[in-house]
Design an enzyme around this catalytic site. Sequence first.
Site, PDB file in Angstrom:
ATOM      1  CD  GLU A  60      -1.307  -2.218   2.271  1.00 42.44           C
ATOM      2  OE1 GLU A  60      -0.145  -2.661   2.075  1.00 42.44           O
ATOM      3  OE2 GLU A  60      -2.041  -2.642   3.167  1.00 42.44           O
ATOM      4  CB  CYS A  88      -0.751  -2.922   8.907  1.00 44.91           C
ATOM      5  SG  CYS A  88       0.378  -1.689   8.206  1.00 44.91           S
TER       6      CYS A  88
END
Length: 150
Positions: A60, A88
């Site tokens: 990401e 996360c």
Amino acid sequence: MTNEEIQRDTQFMRRAIDEARAALAEGEIPIGAVVVAKGRIISRAHNCTEMLNDVTAHAEMLAITAAENALGGKYLTDCTLYVTVEPCPMCAGAIGWAQIPRVVYGAPDDKRGYRRYAPNALHPRANAIGDILEEECRQLMVDFFAMKRR
């Protein structure tokens, strides 16, 4: 969600899965991401923490940076991020700061996902959708960790 939206999300999640498979081939945790703007992929990435020896080199984070470079700005307000595993807390924070309004993920991460530790990290107006091609995304992770334990 409409059938058209489901088909679009499935199509772009398959591209994120391609990235996850590339990570797996490189011995990385198999997580892939793509950023889409106006119906086209503007960036793609997979985990590179081992190759770069950098704990922040999550799919990401790398995809966000590449998308910002492609668009010439730090805000991705017209983009959707597709990622194979629930982000996360670190990645969710970056997603929030980039003001990405839509996040689509495959498999949930009950141990380290943002929903457990940082449920408010995304932008307040962001919409998160999970479970797109969940089993395929989950199986990549299961296979990777089973291989590591051998």
